[in-house]
Design an enzyme around this catalytic site. Structure first.
Site, PDB file in Angstrom:
ATOM      1  N   ARG A 174       0.838  -1.202   0.000  1.00 41.28           N
ATOM      2  CA  ARG A 174       0.000   0.000   0.000  1.00 41.28           C
ATOM      3  C   ARG A 174       0.874   1.254   0.000  1.00 41.28           C
ATOM      4  O   ARG A 174       1.224   1.771  -1.061  1.00 41.28           O
ATOM      5  CB  ARG A 174      -0.966  -0.026   1.215  1.00 41.28           C
ATOM      6  CG  ARG A 174      -2.197   0.850   1.034  1.00 41.28           C
ATOM      7  CD  ARG A 174      -1.980   2.325   1.308  1.00 41.28           C
ATOM      8  NE  ARG A 174      -1.544   2.575   2.675  1.00 41.28           N
ATOM      9  CZ  ARG A 174      -1.139   3.774   3.099  1.00 41.28           C
ATOM     10  NH1 ARG A 174      -1.109   4.799   2.253  1.00 41.28           N
ATOM     11  NH2 ARG A 174      -0.735   3.960   4.353  1.00 41.28           N
ATOM     12  N   ASP A 175       1.310   1.695   1.155  1.00 43.14           N
ATOM     13  CA  ASP A 175       2.110   2.919   1.227  1.00 43.14           C
ATOM     14  C   ASP A 175       3.407   2.764   0.436  1.00 43.14           C
ATOM     15  O   ASP A 175       3.917   3.725  -0.149  1.00 43.14           O
ATOM     16  CB  ASP A 175       2.434   3.231   2.692  1.00 43.14           C
ATOM     17  CG  ASP A 175       2.841   4.683   2.912  1.00 43.14           C
ATOM     18  OD1 ASP A 175       2.652   5.489   1.989  1.00 43.14           O
ATOM     19  OD2 ASP A 175       3.340   5.005   3.997  1.00 43.14           O
ATOM     20  N   HIS A 216       3.765   4.673  12.604  1.00 46.10           N
ATOM     21  CA  HIS A 216       3.974   4.645  11.155  1.00 46.10           C
ATOM     22  C   HIS A 216       5.045   5.693  10.859  1.00 46.10           C
ATOM     23  O   HIS A 216       4.780   6.893  10.958  1.00 46.10           O
ATOM     24  CB  HIS A 216       2.659   4.963  10.443  1.00 46.10           C
ATOM     25  CG  HIS A 216       2.764   5.044   8.954  1.00 46.10           C
ATOM     26  ND1 HIS A 216       2.496   3.968   8.140  1.00 46.10           N
ATOM     27  CD2 HIS A 216       3.106   6.056   8.121  1.00 46.10           C
ATOM     28  CE1 HIS A 216       2.668   4.320   6.875  1.00 46.10           C
ATOM     29  NE2 HIS A 216       3.040   5.592   6.836  1.00 46.10           N
ATOM     30  N   HIS A 218       8.295   7.352   8.618  1.00 44.52           N
ATOM     31  CA  HIS A 218       9.045   7.520   7.364  1.00 44.52           C
ATOM     32  C   HIS A 218      10.466   7.948   7.707  1.00 44.52           C
ATOM     33  O   HIS A 218      10.702   8.639   8.691  1.00 44.52           O
ATOM     34  CB  HIS A 218       8.359   8.560   6.471  1.00 44.52           C
ATOM     35  CG  HIS A 218       7.145   8.018   5.778  1.00 44.52           C
ATOM     36  ND1 HIS A 218       7.126   7.699   4.450  1.00 44.52           N
ATOM     37  CD2 HIS A 218       5.919   7.703   6.248  1.00 44.52           C
ATOM     38  CE1 HIS A 218       5.929   7.219   4.116  1.00 44.52           C
ATOM     39  NE2 HIS A 218       5.173   7.221   5.193  1.00 44.52           N
ATOM     40  N   CYS A 243       3.824   9.348  -0.010  1.00 43.91           N
ATOM     41  CA  CYS A 243       2.429   9.754  -0.185  1.00 43.91           C
ATOM     42  C   CYS A 243       2.338  10.685  -1.380  1.00 43.91           C
ATOM     43  O   CYS A 243       3.077  11.663  -1.466  1.00 43.91           O
ATOM     44  CB  CYS A 243       1.957  10.461   1.083  1.00 43.91           C
ATOM     45  SG  CYS A 243       0.383  11.298   0.891  1.00 43.91           S
ATOM     46  N   ASN A 250       9.040   4.672   3.783  1.00 45.04           N
ATOM     47  CA  ASN A 250       8.786   4.127   5.103  1.00 45.04           C
ATOM     48  C   ASN A 250      10.108   3.575   5.643  1.00 45.04           C
ATOM     49  O   ASN A 250      11.045   3.333   4.889  1.00 45.04           O
ATOM     50  CB  ASN A 250       7.788   2.957   5.000  1.00 45.04           C
ATOM     51  CG  ASN A 250       6.410   3.408   4.589  1.00 45.04           C
ATOM     52  OD1 ASN A 250       5.632   3.859   5.407  1.00 45.04           O
ATOM     53  ND2 ASN A 250       6.113   3.287   3.305  1.00 45.04           N
TER      54      ASN A 250
END
Lengths: 302, 302
Positions: free
Chosen positions: B14-15, B204, B206, B237, B246
């Site tokens: 996903r990310d 979460h 980065h 993003c 990430n």
């Protein structure tokens, strides 16, 4: 409780570029040092006095020393043997950084001598340095060796016990090949501080496996307030396979400033110097703030 | 005291890839998920149910969900609005991760709604989820916003106070643009834990400015034992300028394992999966252990 201040010792002119294929000109090296000073460097490892056949990038050590902008920062030279120490002394540097290697195999490959002989030499140069030049000691491969693997804490303490019979002005624990975890930092710094509570400790960290900044943070939490770092995160040891990248000066300064710990560096100017160095080297370097920008952006900062 | 275990939630499907220009085929996405599971993933954010015109990489969310190897891991889908939630529910995922954005400007740009409307929607979907699908909430831009800058803790707490009137199974604090320092982690996690002592917290992170792993370590020291990460450190993003990367799964696992904290992941297999993903994407990715290798090397490990 976090410290209010921490010191970043710039090592790009030595560890940062020693393994680079592009040999920087003397002018470029002095420009790098000037830029580091303009960005906030107060102490810089400017060169190493080693065999130019083994490390061609450092062949101009005496010329670098002669061209330094004196009085603008404290200048350190690395030495691995007596001849290196004598050269650093003759070159009129402020400090010599003498490396003793914890791992026997690594010591023989990198220094051409046993760890015991390294300790004996440290004693010799530390005594010769008295009253003439500052003398710090780096314990290299203090967290692991590419040839021998783990370096247990009792082994580290036994080597330090003998080496520190002649105490350095500052002891640097070096994660030469970038394998340490923050728990290793906590344990090793804790062990050293318990045994030698008054001894200033510096950390030399590589970000080879992305643990370098976490390790610096663990160092801060363990009371360490001095760190080696290089603009752009350049770096690597020619005899340590894949030991790429010191922690990046501007990224470390960013992290510490955001945590309320002043380093005296200007992150934006350091990032600018890192971009300049990247252009000199002709390849991408690992620093991140130099690409992403600092935060908050100047337009948003309160 | 360090925890014995920590959980790494894999977010590369996903990310990790949402901002990549190369659209991975359905087969490649399922292969990525298979490889993550083979390397140790127990929970995976597999897709997001968003507007395919805005995020083309996620246009096949329903197909990904239909092709998942069920029972091998818990599967999470990201939703930003009611329609996304309904799609995640219909797709039969195990959990929905609903994002509320702390920064007003970022919320309007990314979610197309105010933070208040995001909170109201969270309440709506959390109630709709009851007994049908697990529902976690992510507070996005919890550490800073590219448009507004700093996000003060009182503001964060005020938003959470209202949002958590309907409590999530787990609250994820997201450093969406990678600006946090470890001191921010300590302060924000501490504030949340003090107010909601029983609430499970995930981070979460980065690594945009090289603080991601230090932040994870600060999280560990603050009692957090669940982290999002992506193989190879891919990520970003589409609406957060330069929010790249990430923290890398295999690097985080390496750091935690070296600190004696088990994640259930196999670092070597994760690094292999990261190299495979790098080849799929066709450009270098930020993971470090995948390049430097783990330590100690298998031949030296005791």
């Amino acid at each position: 409780m976090l410290p209010k201040k921490a010191e970043i010792v710039e090592v790009s002119p030595r560890d940062g570029i020693q393994n680079e294929k592009t040999i920087l000109t003397l002018d470029a090296k002095i420009s790098l040092i000037d830029r580091a000073i303009a960005a906030g460097a107060k102490r810089i490892e400017v060169t190493s006095f080693v065999n130019p056949n083994k490390v061609p990038q450092m062949a101009d050590a005496e010329q670098v020393a002669a061209a330094l902008p004196r009085g603008k920062a404290r200048y350190i030279g690395l030495a691995l043997n007596r001849r290196g120490f004598d050269r650093a002394l003759a070159a009129g540097l402020d400090e010599v950084n003498f490396a003793v290697v914890l791992s026997e195999t690594f010591s023989r490959r990198n220094q051409g001598m046993s760890t015991d002989d390294g300790i004996a030499l440290w004693h010799e140069v530390a005594r010769a340095a008295e009253g003439r030049i500052g003398a710090g000691m780096t314990l290299a491969a203090a967290f692991g060796c590419p040839f021998e693997g783990e370096m247990p804490i009792p082994r580290m303490m036994a080597v330090l016990e003998r080496a520190l019979e002649v105490p350095p002005a500052e002891l640097t624990l070096a994660d030469t090949i970038g394998v340490a975890s923050p728990a290793d930092i906590t344990a090793r710094v804790g062990a050293v501080r318990e045994r030698w509570p008054e001894l200033p400790i510096r950390l030399h960290l590589h970000n080879t496996r992305n643990t370098g900044f976490a390790n610096a943070w663990a160092g801060i939490l363990s009371g360490v307030t001095a760190f080696d770092a290089s603009l752009g995160g350049v770096g690597g040891c020619p005899f340590a396979p894949r030991a790429t990248g010191n922690v990046a000066t501007e990224d470390l300064a960013y992290m510490l400033h955001r945590a309320g710990i002043d380093t005296g560096w200007d992150v934006e100017r350091a990032a600018e110097a890192a971009r300049w160095l990247e252009a000199q080297l002709g390849h991408e370097v690992p620093g991140m703030v130099m690409k992403a920008g600092s935060f908050p952006p100047a337009a948003l900062a309160s």
